[in-house]
Design an enzyme around this catalytic site. Structure first.
Site, PDB file in Angstrom:
ATOM      1  N   SER A  10       0.837  -1.195   0.000  1.00 58.30           N
ATOM      2  CA  SER A  10       0.000   0.000   0.000  1.00 58.30           C
ATOM      3  C   SER A  10       0.876   1.250   0.000  1.00 58.30           C
ATOM      4  O   SER A  10       0.376   2.365   0.029  1.00 58.30           O
ATOM      5  CB  SER A  10      -0.888  -0.006   1.253  1.00 58.30           C
ATOM      6  OG  SER A  10      -0.073   0.083   2.410  1.00 58.30           O
ATOM      7  N   GLY A  36       6.020   4.778  -1.645  1.00 58.58           N
ATOM      8  CA  GLY A  36       7.456   5.017  -1.456  1.00 58.58           C
ATOM      9  C   GLY A  36       8.260   3.753  -1.697  1.00 58.58           C
ATOM     10  O   GLY A  36       9.335   3.780  -2.305  1.00 58.58           O
ATOM     11  N   ASP A  47       8.256  -6.329   4.197  1.00 64.18           N
ATOM     12  CA  ASP A  47       7.873  -5.914   5.537  1.00 64.18           C
ATOM     13  C   ASP A  47       9.110  -5.335   6.208  1.00 64.18           C
ATOM     14  O   ASP A  47      10.161  -5.969   6.247  1.00 64.18           O
ATOM     15  CB  ASP A  47       7.315  -7.090   6.345  1.00 64.18           C
ATOM     16  CG  ASP A  47       6.550  -6.587   7.552  1.00 64.18           C
ATOM     17  OD1 ASP A  47       5.661  -5.736   7.382  1.00 64.18           O
ATOM     18  OD2 ASP A  47       6.867  -7.014   8.688  1.00 64.18           O
ATOM     19  N   HIS A  82      18.382  -0.724   3.918  1.00 60.26           N
ATOM     20  CA  HIS A  82      17.832  -2.041   4.230  1.00 60.26           C
ATOM     21  C   HIS A  82      17.093  -2.623   3.020  1.00 60.26           C
ATOM     22  O   HIS A  82      17.308  -3.761   2.618  1.00 60.26           O
ATOM     23  CB  HIS A  82      16.885  -1.909   5.425  1.00 60.26           C
ATOM     24  CG  HIS A  82      15.892  -0.790   5.314  1.00 60.26           C
ATOM     25  ND1 HIS A  82      16.253   0.490   4.960  1.00 60.26           N
ATOM     26  CD2 HIS A  82      14.548  -0.756   5.470  1.00 60.26           C
ATOM     27  CE1 HIS A  82      15.174   1.249   4.920  1.00 60.26           C
ATOM     28  NE2 HIS A  82      14.115   0.527   5.222  1.00 60.26           N
ATOM     29  N   ARG A  83      16.203  -1.830   2.415  1.00 62.37           N
ATOM     30  CA  ARG A  83      15.418  -2.316   1.273  1.00 62.37           C
ATOM     31  C   ARG A  83      16.317  -2.565   0.072  1.00 62.37           C
ATOM     32  O   ARG A  83      16.156  -3.567  -0.625  1.00 62.37           O
ATOM     33  CB  ARG A  83      14.312  -1.308   0.922  1.00 62.37           C
ATOM     34  CG  ARG A  83      13.399  -1.767  -0.247  1.00 62.37           C
ATOM     35  CD  ARG A  83      12.108  -1.000  -0.290  1.00 62.37           C
ATOM     36  NE  ARG A  83      11.415  -1.117   0.991  1.00 62.37           N
ATOM     37  CZ  ARG A  83      11.460  -0.210   1.958  1.00 62.37           C
ATOM     38  NH1 ARG A  83      12.111   0.931   1.792  1.00 62.37           N
ATOM     39  NH2 ARG A  83      10.842  -0.415   3.099  1.00 62.37           N
TER      40      ARG A  83
HETATM   41  P1  ITT Z   1       2.871  -2.144   3.188  1.00 62.05           P
HETATM   42  O1  ITT Z   1       1.529  -1.956   2.573  1.00 62.05           O
HETATM   43  O2  ITT Z   1       3.930  -2.552   2.192  1.00 62.05           O
HETATM   44  O3  ITT Z   1       2.863  -3.059   4.388  1.00 62.05           O
HETATM   45  P2  ITT Z   1       3.611  -0.109   5.130  1.00 62.05           P
HETATM   46  O4  ITT Z   1       3.925   1.338   4.975  1.00 62.05           O
HETATM   47  O5  ITT Z   1       2.499  -0.501   6.057  1.00 62.05           O
HETATM   48  O6  ITT Z   1       3.347  -0.679   3.667  1.00 62.05           O
HETATM   49  P3  ITT Z   1       5.407  -1.790   6.719  1.00 62.05           P
HETATM   50  O7  ITT Z   1       4.275  -2.636   7.185  1.00 62.05           O
HETATM   51  O8  ITT Z   1       6.638  -2.474   6.242  1.00 62.05           O
HETATM   52  O9  ITT Z   1       4.962  -0.829   5.517  1.00 62.05           O
HETATM   53  O10 ITT Z   1       5.712  -0.771   7.885  1.00 62.05           O
HETATM   54  C1  ITT Z   1       6.912  -0.228   8.094  1.00 62.05           C
HETATM   55  C2  ITT Z   1       6.794   1.161   8.687  1.00 62.05           C
HETATM   56  O11 ITT Z   1       8.125   1.650   8.719  1.00 62.05           O
HETATM   57  C3  ITT Z   1       5.962   2.113   7.842  1.00 62.05           C
HETATM   58  O12 ITT Z   1       5.344   3.086   8.653  1.00 62.05           O
HETATM   59  C4  ITT Z   1       6.999   2.779   6.954  1.00 62.05           C
HETATM   60  O13 ITT Z   1       6.650   4.110   6.681  1.00 62.05           O
HETATM   61  C5  ITT Z   1       8.263   2.696   7.781  1.00 62.05           C
HETATM   62  N1  ITT Z   1       9.354   2.384   6.863  1.00 62.05           N
HETATM   63  C6  ITT Z   1       9.558   1.235   6.170  1.00 62.05           C
HETATM   64  N2  ITT Z   1      10.599   1.357   5.338  1.00 62.05           N
HETATM   65  C7  ITT Z   1      11.072   2.606   5.504  1.00 62.05           C
HETATM   66  C8  ITT Z   1      12.096   3.342   4.903  1.00 62.05           C
HETATM   67  O14 ITT Z   1      12.850   2.842   3.937  1.00 62.05           O
HETATM   68  N3  ITT Z   1      12.291   4.589   5.308  1.00 62.05           N
HETATM   69  C9  ITT Z   1      11.527   5.137   6.272  1.00 62.05           C
HETATM   70  N4  ITT Z   1      10.510   4.530   6.872  1.00 62.05           N
HETATM   71  C10 ITT Z   1      10.284   3.264   6.489  1.00 62.05           C
HETATM   72 NA    NA Z   2       1.959  -2.662   6.402  1.00 64.85          NA
END
Ligand code: ITT
Ligand code: NA
Length: 184
Positions: free
Chosen positions: A8, A11, A65, A167-168
């Site tokens: 969702s 970014g 994730d 990380h990603r």
């Molecule tokens: P999905 O639909 O892919 O799950 P999400 O935003 O809910 O999207 P996550 O469950 O992986 O993603 O949650 C990780 C949280 O950490 C989320 O609030 C992101 O904004 C933050 N996050 C993940 N990767 C990040 C990055 O590269 N830089 C900054 N914040 C990050």
């Molecule tokens: Na999520």
């Protein structure tokens, strides 16, 4: 080749697109929600996600994730990062870190690819939580995370710069290397 990315988060899509573009791989976002179980590790959350989605999606796909783990907070928000970002936000994290000297933190990413079975790829980047937000690119906690060895936050970097160290980026590299070996 075309890869489906279930998320969702636009970014994350932007980063995966930029990463795979030079490799001739087209990344397409599949905007589907999946349950994020309460678990101790990102791996468990990611594995449950791909298995749950596999009954609904035809063909291979992947998800990501991720979490921010802050040393002084015992690894919080970690697996709760999405919830904490939505509720406390960046301001809430900075408040929790007010006056805290040890600002070490790391991001972790687990990319889970489904092609009839699950394949997990992980990446990590170490750094620190800044005293205030800086920069406007990226997403999530990027404005308050400064990776080790750099004098700027993720939000002050281009997507390409961030991908090299993040990380990603590391998880996507492991995924891309595996694809090269296994898609012959
Ligand atoms: P999905 O639909 O892919 O799950 P999400 O935003 O809910 O999207 P996550 O469950 O992986 O993603 O949650 C990780 C949280 O950490 C989320 O609030 C992101 O904004 C933050 N996050 C993940 N990767 C990040 C990055 O590269 N830089 C900054 N914040 C990050
Ligand atoms: Na999520």
């Amino acid at each position: 080749m075309r890869l489906m990315f279930v998320t969702s988060n636009p970014g994350k899509v932007e980063e995966a697109k930029k990463y795979f573009e030079p490799l001739g791989v087209d990344v397409h976002q599949l905007h589907l929600e999946y349950p994020e179980i309460q678990a101790d590790t990102l791996e468990e959350v990611a594995l449950f996600g791909v298995e749950w989605l596999s009954s609904m999606i035809d063909g291979p796909f992947f998800l990501d994730d991720s979490g921010l783990f802050i040393d002084a907070l015992g690894g919080f928000p970690g697996v709760y990062s999405a919830y904490v970002y939505r509720t406390l936000g960046i301001g809430g994290i900075l408040k929790l870190m007010d006056g805290v000297e040890n600002r070490r933190a790391h991001f972790e990413s687990v990319v889970a690819y489904w092609d009839g079975e699950a394949h997990l790829f992980t990446g990590r980047v170490d750094g620190e939580i800044t005293n205030g937000p800086k920069g406007s690119s990226g997403f999530g906690f990027d404005p308050i995370f400064k990776p080790h060895g750099f004098d700027k936050t993720f939000a002050e970097m281009t997507t390409e710069e961030k991908n090299v160290i993040s990380h990603r980026g590391h998880a996507l590299k492991a995924f891309a290397d595996w694809l090269k070996e296994n898609l012959k």
